[in-house]
Design a protein around this motif. Structure first.
Motif, mmCIF file in Angstrom:
data_model
loop_
_atom_site.group_PDB
_atom_site.id
_atom_site.type_symbol
_atom_site.label_atom_id
_atom_site.label_comp_id
_atom_site.label_asym_id
_atom_site.label_seq_id
_atom_site.Cartn_x
_atom_site.Cartn_y
_atom_site.Cartn_z
ATOM 1 N N VAL A 101 0.839 -1.196 0.000
ATOM 2 C CA VAL A 101 0.000 0.000 0.000
ATOM 3 C C VAL A 101 0.876 1.248 0.000
ATOM 4 O O VAL A 101 1.829 1.346 0.775
ATOM 5 N N ILE A 102 0.513 2.188 -0.846
ATOM 6 C CA ILE A 102 1.255 3.446 -0.966
ATOM 7 C C ILE A 102 0.553 4.524 -0.145
ATOM 8 O O ILE A 102 -0.664 4.675 -0.217
ATOM 9 N N GLY A 103 1.318 5.254 0.648
ATOM 10 C CA GLY A 103 0.791 6.420 1.341
ATOM 11 C C GLY A 103 0.536 6.260 2.832
ATOM 12 O O GLY A 103 0.164 7.229 3.482
ATOM 13 N N MET A 104 0.710 5.061 3.375
ATOM 14 C CA MET A 104 0.509 4.882 4.825
ATOM 15 C C MET A 104 1.740 5.406 5.559
ATOM 16 O O MET A 104 2.857 5.108 5.168
ATOM 17 N N SER A 105 1.491 6.177 6.647
ATOM 18 C CA SER A 105 2.650 6.690 7.372
ATOM 19 C C SER A 105 2.480 6.724 8.888
ATOM 20 O O SER A 105 3.437 7.009 9.596
ATOM 21 N N CYS A 106 1.267 6.454 9.381
ATOM 22 C CA CYS A 106 1.050 6.581 10.825
ATOM 23 C C CYS A 106 -0.009 5.585 11.307
ATOM 24 O O CYS A 106 -0.649 4.913 10.512
ATOM 25 N N GLU A 107 -0.206 5.561 12.608
ATOM 26 C CA GLU A 107 -1.186 4.644 13.185
ATOM 27 C C GLU A 107 -2.611 5.012 12.774
ATOM 28 O O GLU A 107 -3.471 4.148 12.655
ATOM 29 N N HIS A 108 -2.861 6.295 12.538
ATOM 30 C CA HIS A 108 -4.183 6.705 12.047
ATOM 31 C C HIS A 108 -4.449 6.070 10.680
ATOM 32 O O HIS A 108 -5.555 5.600 10.415
ATOM 33 N N CYS A 109 -3.434 6.063 9.817
ATOM 34 C CA CYS A 109 -3.545 5.423 8.502
ATOM 35 C C CYS A 109 -3.889 3.946 8.675
ATOM 36 O O CYS A 109 -4.789 3.415 8.022
ATOM 37 N N ALA A 110 -3.156 3.284 9.549
ATOM 38 C CA ALA A 110 -3.360 1.861 9.801
ATOM 39 C C ALA A 110 -4.776 1.602 10.310
ATOM 40 O O ALA A 110 -5.447 0.660 9.874
ATOM 41 N N GLY A 111 -5.254 2.442 11.207
ATOM 42 C CA GLY A 111 -6.598 2.282 11.752
ATOM 43 C C GLY A 111 -7.672 2.446 10.694
ATOM 44 O O GLY A 111 -8.659 1.701 10.673
ATOM 45 N N SER A 112 -7.475 3.408 9.807
ATOM 46 C CA SER A 112 -8.439 3.630 8.725
ATOM 47 C C SER A 112 -8.532 2.408 7.821
ATOM 48 O O SER A 112 -9.623 1.984 7.435
ATOM 49 N N ILE A 113 -7.389 1.848 7.500
ATOM 50 C CA ILE A 113 -7.372 0.668 6.639
ATOM 51 C C ILE A 113 -7.980 -0.527 7.356
ATOM 52 O O ILE A 113 -8.789 -1.267 6.775
ATOM 53 N N ARG A 114 -7.617 -0.733 8.624
ATOM 54 C CA ARG A 114 -8.201 -1.854 9.376
ATOM 55 C C ARG A 114 -9.722 -1.751 9.418
ATOM 56 O O ARG A 114 -10.428 -2.742 9.247
ATOM 57 N N GLU A 115 -10.228 -0.555 9.633
ATOM 58 C CA GLU A 115 -11.674 -0.355 9.724
ATOM 59 C C GLU A 115 -12.362 -0.652 8.397
ATOM 60 O O GLU A 115 -13.351 -1.382 8.354
ATOM 61 N N GLU A 116 -11.871 -0.089 7.315
ATOM 62 C CA GLU A 116 -12.500 -0.288 5.996
ATOM 63 C C GLU A 116 -12.406 -1.744 5.541
ATOM 64 O O GLU A 116 -13.395 -2.327 5.116
ATOM 65 N N VAL A 117 -11.211 -2.311 5.602
ATOM 66 C CA VAL A 117 -11.015 -3.680 5.124
ATOM 67 C C VAL A 117 -11.745 -4.667 6.034
ATOM 68 O O VAL A 117 -12.283 -5.674 5.562
ATOM 69 N N GLY A 118 -11.809 -4.388 7.315
ATOM 70 C CA GLY A 118 -12.479 -5.268 8.255
ATOM 71 C C GLY A 118 -13.967 -5.416 7.991
ATOM 72 O O GLY A 118 -14.593 -6.376 8.453
ATOM 73 N N GLN A 119 -14.552 -4.494 7.238
ATOM 74 C CA GLN A 119 -15.977 -4.548 6.911
ATOM 75 C C GLN A 119 -16.274 -5.377 5.666
ATOM 76 O O GLN A 119 -17.438 -5.635 5.352
ATOM 77 N N VAL A 120 -15.233 -5.792 4.954
ATOM 78 C CA VAL A 120 -15.427 -6.586 3.736
ATOM 79 C C VAL A 120 -15.873 -8.004 4.111
ATOM 80 O O VAL A 120 -15.315 -8.611 5.034
ATOM 81 N N ALA A 121 -16.847 -8.510 3.394
ATOM 82 C CA ALA A 121 -17.374 -9.854 3.655
ATOM 83 C C ALA A 121 -16.259 -10.895 3.603
ATOM 84 O O ALA A 121 -15.423 -10.876 2.691
ATOM 85 N N GLY A 122 -16.234 -11.759 4.605
ATOM 86 C CA GLY A 122 -15.263 -12.844 4.649
ATOM 87 C C GLY A 122 -13.989 -12.528 5.395
ATOM 88 O O GLY A 122 -13.241 -13.430 5.764
ATOM 89 N N VAL A 123 -13.702 -11.251 5.633
ATOM 90 C CA VAL A 123 -12.474 -10.857 6.323
ATOM 91 C C VAL A 123 -12.629 -11.113 7.825
ATOM 92 O O VAL A 123 -13.599 -10.688 8.435
ATOM 93 N N VAL A 124 -11.650 -11.830 8.398
ATOM 94 C CA VAL A 124 -11.682 -12.092 9.838
ATOM 95 C C VAL A 124 -10.532 -11.411 10.582
ATOM 96 O O VAL A 124 -10.602 -11.230 11.787
#
Length: 71
Positions: free
Chosen positions: A8-31
């Motif tokens: 992934v391009i553009g991640m630089s901080c824990e806020h970035c990581a949290g945003s990605i965890r939240e969005e991807v975590g909502q995808v069907a099948g992701v545990v």
């Protein structure tokens, strides 16, 4: 259980990581979503993972996917 790793391009901080965890975590099948800021990668684990939906979730979080590597 499937595992996919995304560079992934553009991640630089824990806020970035949290945003990605939240969005991807909502995808069907992701545990589980693990973000490695140092390696600029996201590891996704789950069942019947849809690559296009995961990529879209990363983009919706505000980042660009460089490539997908089967983990």
């Amino acid at each position: 259980m499937e595992r996919k790793r995304y560079q992934v391009i553009g991640m630089s901080c824990e806020h970035c990581a949290g945003s990605i965890r939240e969005e991807v975590g909502q995808v069907a099948g992701v545990v589980h979503v693990e973000v490695d800021l140092a390696a600029a990668s996201v590891l996704v684990e789950g069942e019947n993972l849809d690559d296009a939906l995961i990529r879209t979730a990363i983009v919706e979080a505000g980042y660009e996917v460089a490539e997908t590597v089967t983990a």
